[in-house]
Design an enzyme around this catalytic site. Sequence first.
Site, short mmCIF file in Angstrom:
data_model
loop_
_atom_site.label_atom_id
_atom_site.label_comp_id
_atom_site.label_asym_id
_atom_site.label_seq_id
_atom_site.Cartn_x
_atom_site.Cartn_y
_atom_site.Cartn_z
N GLU A 1 7.00 -39.45 -16.29
CA GLU A 1 8.35 -39.02 -16.70
C GLU A 1 8.53 -39.36 -18.16
OE1 GLU A 1 11.70 -40.24 -14.20
OE2 GLU A 1 12.88 -40.54 -16.04
N GLU B 1 10.46 -47.04 -11.87
CA GLU B 1 10.82 -48.00 -12.91
C GLU B 1 11.12 -49.40 -12.36
OE1 GLU B 1 12.34 -44.56 -16.01
OE2 GLU B 1 13.83 -45.96 -15.23
#
Length: 571
Positions: free
Chosen positions: A362, A244
Amino acid sequence: MEMRRFLGGLCFLALLRLGGAAEAVVGVAGVDGRRAIAATDEDFVCATMDWWPPDKCDYGTCSWGLASLLNLVENFSLQILSKFFSPPPPDLSNKILLNAIRGSVQQLLSCSCFFSGDVIGVYLVFFFLAAFSPLKLRLGGSLQDKLVYGTGDGGGPCAPFVKNTSEMFGFTQGCLPLHRWDELNAFFQKSGARIVFGLNALNGRVPLPDGSMGGPWDYTNAASLIRYTASKGYKIHGWELGNELSGSGVGTKVGADQYAADVIALKSLVDTIYQGNPSKPLVLAPGGFFDAGWFTEVIVKTRPNLLNVVTHHIYNLGPGVDTHLIEKILNPSYLDGMVSTFSNLQGILKSAGTSAVAWVGESGGAYNSGRHLVTDSFVFSFWFLDQLGMSAKYETKSYCRQSLIGGNYGLLNKETFQPNPDYYSALLWHRLMGTKVLSATFNGTNMIRAYAHCAKDSPGITLLLINLSGNTTSQVSVTSEGAHANTLKKHSRKTRHLAAGSMREEYHLTAKDGSLQSQVMLLNGRALVADENGEIPRLEPVKVDAAQPIAVAPYSIVFAHIHNFPAPACS
């Protein structure tokens, strides 16, 4: 027993067709079996495992328990066996989850590593993952960019994560000891799981005034781990860089130009270390939220084949504390909001001329660990299965669910280790939906979501129907070629002609006691719960005259396997 199940199935279908107090409407599902519009990997359904310690808490609730990769395997057996044995049998670390992920009950029962039939009975509780073998597991999460590896080049002790609210994500830097990495690999390799490991991408960088991290990635520690892993013969399916850090990032970010250079460095590292190895791991990136400009720059600068997989994350429902999660899950317009992400990413990949493919690396729906009795209950299967169907239509090769265990969105309950409803939804997808994706449309109401694939290891197609309405039973006729007829009657005649004299298999999923927030799912009216021996129930369909419409009850999900559907793409 079989006669009772058959009669029970007939009664269940009769109740569906009567519809109770629900309004009944007619709809048409059109499936084009002439050609596949996309294809997934065989191991499309994937799960994640995370690094969060037990004191990871959100909104006053600590929902991770002992699910961390740093303690799960060794504590899993001790925690469960302590309920049955005092003291527990020795040397049982790594065996419960191992046999849960393993390929078959027969393999387990023939394994020489067990001590007695009583111990085997305990292990049977964990066969919920057997049918996924080989299961793809992505190891990573927020703390992976704060994780160093105890390979001896760090210059300090290999210390665990420690809670510190002044640090990014609320924890200090942590360390993965090599002996722990050995234990994990012994467990994963015996289980047959395919491992994707998320590397720390922040090593060596310096903070910049805009909150981003600048400078090149220092891959010294990562290279040591990769070399050690290769030297030990541990099989890794892929190495992923960072978590991220794309776009505006979460916690911090890295510029696309620098990140692309770091991906190239990782690719060179993997190529060198695995030179001559026929099973060279994939290189995956960026493991972050989709940002069109950022992703485009990275993809273009790593084309045509420096990057094997482009991974992105999905938490489109907002924070777990949101009290409107169920409303969002049941809102078709809200669900459709993800179409642009899947579509735009595919457009970038095709335009760039890269060989890289897309994965969802994810996806837990609601961030900050989800929400108890929502993301771990029946209602979440509406979101989860819709995500699987939608992503597959847009050439997503694999979809990794956050998480296997831990948080409030685990496929498994972290305390009882029993499957949550989404486990059964994922298992039915895995068993019934093949890799070839077909075009499917629905005409009747926007509250029905329809997806179709070639059936897995069987003739015909499997149609997935999701009813987001709580007061309408849809009687769904199925037509071939996805043609848009002028009237429902025309569709109905065509369906009867195609299906004359044949049967189809239906799997109806509903919530126990009609409660969307139930943690028990019903299959054709029967509760899906493990028996007293710890074995999960058989997922058996009801057989229906294929000429009849499919009755999709309010707030229900149906998988329908239609054997003789004309689908040249599936032959």
